[in-house]
Design a protein around this motif. Structure first.
Motif, mmCIF file in Angstrom:
data_model
loop_
_atom_site.group_PDB
_atom_site.id
_atom_site.type_symbol
_atom_site.label_atom_id
_atom_site.label_comp_id
_atom_site.label_asym_id
_atom_site.label_seq_id
_atom_site.Cartn_x
_atom_site.Cartn_y
_atom_site.Cartn_z
ATOM 1 N N THR A 11 39.876 34.098 15.974
ATOM 2 C CA THR A 11 38.879 33.171 15.447
ATOM 3 C C THR A 11 39.327 31.754 15.766
ATOM 4 O OG1 THR A 11 38.364 34.682 13.625
ATOM 5 C CG2 THR A 11 37.783 32.357 13.297
ATOM 6 N N PHE A 12 38.365 30.853 15.951
ATOM 7 C CA PHE A 12 38.716 29.453 16.139
ATOM 8 C C PHE A 12 38.945 28.783 14.788
ATOM 9 C CE2 PHE A 12 36.878 29.917 20.430
ATOM 10 C CZ PHE A 12 37.884 29.292 21.156
ATOM 11 N N TRP A 204 40.249 16.455 16.848
ATOM 12 C CA TRP A 204 40.939 17.637 16.344
ATOM 13 C C TRP A 204 41.054 18.699 17.427
ATOM 14 C CZ3 TRP A 204 36.252 15.846 14.357
ATOM 15 C CH2 TRP A 204 35.106 16.562 14.707
ATOM 16 N N VAL A 205 41.791 19.749 17.109
ATOM 17 C CA VAL A 205 41.888 20.914 17.985
ATOM 18 C C VAL A 205 41.190 22.096 17.337
ATOM 19 C CG1 VAL A 205 43.974 20.264 19.239
ATOM 20 C CG2 VAL A 205 44.179 21.446 17.038
ATOM 21 N N MET A 206 40.648 22.947 18.172
ATOM 22 C CA MET A 206 40.097 24.229 17.761
ATOM 23 C C MET A 206 41.001 25.294 18.377
ATOM 24 S SD MET A 206 37.395 23.436 15.933
ATOM 25 C CE MET A 206 36.497 24.987 15.819
ATOM 26 N N VAL A 207 41.767 25.962 17.523
ATOM 27 C CA VAL A 207 42.803 26.889 17.977
ATOM 28 C C VAL A 207 42.340 28.324 17.718
ATOM 29 C CG1 VAL A 207 45.211 27.579 17.737
ATOM 30 C CG2 VAL A 207 44.569 25.180 17.444
ATOM 31 N N LYS A 208 42.395 29.155 18.750
ATOM 32 C CA LYS A 208 41.971 30.541 18.596
ATOM 33 C C LYS A 208 43.187 31.412 18.302
ATOM 34 C CE LYS A 208 38.699 33.924 20.327
ATOM 35 N NZ LYS A 208 37.965 34.452 21.500
ATOM 36 N N ALA A 209 43.210 31.960 17.105
ATOM 37 C CA ALA A 209 44.307 32.819 16.669
ATOM 38 C C ALA A 209 43.738 33.914 15.781
ATOM 39 C CB ALA A 209 45.359 32.008 15.914
ATOM 40 N N ALA A 216 51.142 31.979 13.752
ATOM 41 C CA ALA A 216 50.101 32.403 14.693
ATOM 42 C C ALA A 216 49.446 31.206 15.373
ATOM 43 C CB ALA A 216 49.050 33.238 13.963
ATOM 44 N N LEU A 217 49.227 30.143 14.633
ATOM 45 C CA LEU A 217 48.615 28.946 15.202
ATOM 46 C C LEU A 217 49.533 28.290 16.232
ATOM 47 C CD1 LEU A 217 47.155 27.487 11.898
ATOM 48 C CD2 LEU A 217 45.797 28.371 13.809
ATOM 49 N N VAL A 218 50.824 28.189 15.921
ATOM 50 C CA VAL A 218 51.763 27.571 16.867
ATOM 51 C C VAL A 218 51.852 28.410 18.142
ATOM 52 C CG1 VAL A 218 54.188 26.968 17.264
ATOM 53 C CG2 VAL A 218 53.080 26.329 15.122
ATOM 54 N N GLY A 224 48.041 27.969 24.999
ATOM 55 C CA GLY A 224 46.890 27.252 25.529
ATOM 56 C C GLY A 224 45.564 27.742 25.006
ATOM 57 N N HIS A 225 45.568 28.481 23.899
ATOM 58 C CA HIS A 225 44.336 29.032 23.342
ATOM 59 C C HIS A 225 43.706 28.019 22.372
ATOM 60 C CE1 HIS A 225 45.886 33.365 24.247
ATOM 61 N NE2 HIS A 225 45.547 32.696 25.331
ATOM 62 N N HIS A 226 43.313 26.888 22.904
ATOM 63 C CA HIS A 226 42.719 25.834 22.081
ATOM 64 C C HIS A 226 41.940 24.876 22.970
ATOM 65 C CE1 HIS A 226 45.983 22.953 23.316
ATOM 66 N NE2 HIS A 226 46.670 24.077 23.402
#
Length: 307
Positions: A11-12, A204-209, A216-218, A224-226
């Motif tokens: 999910t983002f 901001w960033v939208m991070v997919k985890a 998990a976010l780090v 590069g999933h953001h």
């Protein structure tokens, strides 16, 4: 080929990677900073107070402010050594361990015998942090300076505090110069919020985890999933033979950028599925995207590397 970020499971999650509190030169307590970001609908922040002796080298503990829908990532803005202009390095490190060892950085001026910027960046990456070159335009960073930070995962390409405080918010030139030299780097947009001026909730960033969890976010940031945004959402990017297909919230422009002056733009009204022919961007060793809405707000993808 679907961009790897959009193909990845998860999910983002929306977050800010660059924030300050009263633990350094911000004006709000860590608790209030976290409360405000949560109230504004963010899923996470990293509180990155200035890691210098003047503030007792803080890696601010924000675990008490996590909830079942909002989390925090430990981090700091690291400082050590002089850039070519004689000013102190600023390195963003998100996901630092609490026992990350201080160097010799008593204040905001370089001193004899301290680590260089590249050295403290390398130490942060080795400790598990996501490392970004902070606000290159504000810092007066040269390409040679930027080239020396071999440990960087990303370049901070938009800094909202620098936009509001001095109209020097960007790092795109720095990023593209390094990409042209063959470096593989991502990008990030941040606030650099101190809450002493309107420097918050702007980038901001939208991070997919798979989880809204610090580790998990780090890991997703490192992978590069953001993507980065001031407002527009990017739902999917498909790189096809001779074109790219972008699915997004309603936007007015989608632009592909490549090496040198290579760029192709498509403009329209309320575009949610946009096909952009690669045209003169074909053959570029890297490609990245900007989407722009009617209000002029932008979102940016990380580079991809054809072939």
């Amino acid at each position: 080929m679907t961009d790897a970020m959009f193909a990845a499971p998860g999910t983002f999650w929306r977050g800010n990677l660059h924030t300050h509190s009263t633990r350094s030169d911000g004006v709000l307590s860590p608790e209030e900073v976290c409360r405000r970001y949560a109230a504004e609908g963010y899923d996470f922040i990293s509180l990155t107070d200035h890691f210098i002796g003047q503030f007792d080298y803080p890696i601010t503990d924000t675990t008490a402010y996590r909830t079942n829908r909002f989390t925090t990532i430990p981090g700091a803005e690291l400082h050590s050594g002089a850039m070519q202009n004689g000013e102190l390095w600023h390195i963003l490190a998100v996901g630092l361990p609490a026992d990350f060892a201080p160097g010799n950085a008593p204040g905001f001026r370089p001193v004899e015998g301290q680590e260089t910027g590249p050295e403290i960046a390398a130490r942060a990456r080795a400790a598990g942090a996501f490392v970004a070159v902070a606000h290159p335009e504000w810092s007066g960073l040269t390409t040679e300076d930027a080239r020396s930070i071999e440990a960087a995962h990303a370049v901070e390409v938009y800094n909202h505090g620098c936009a509001m405080g001095c109209d020097r918010p960007h790092g795109f030139y720095t990023l593209d110069q390094l990409l042209t030299e063959g470096r593989r780097l991502d990008l990030c947009a941040t606030d650099d919020a101190h809450f002493s001026e309107p420097d918050h909730f702007g980038g901001w960033v939208m991070v997919k985890a798979q989880e809204n969890d610090p580790d998990a976010l780090v890991e997703a940031l490192k992978a590069g999933h953001h993507y980065s945004s001031q407002g527009p959402l990017i739902h999917n990017v498909g790189w096809e033979d001779g074109r790219v297909v972008v699915e997004s919230s309603a936007v007015a422009s989608v632009i592909v950028q490549g090496i040198g002056s290579a760029a192709v733009a498509v403009h329209g009204d309320s575009m949610t599925r946009t096909e952009v022919p690669l045209g003169r961007c074909q053959g570029s060793p890297f490609l990245r995207l900007s989407v722009i809405d009617r209000a002029g707000k932008r979102a940016w993808t990380n580079p991809v590397y054809p072939g």
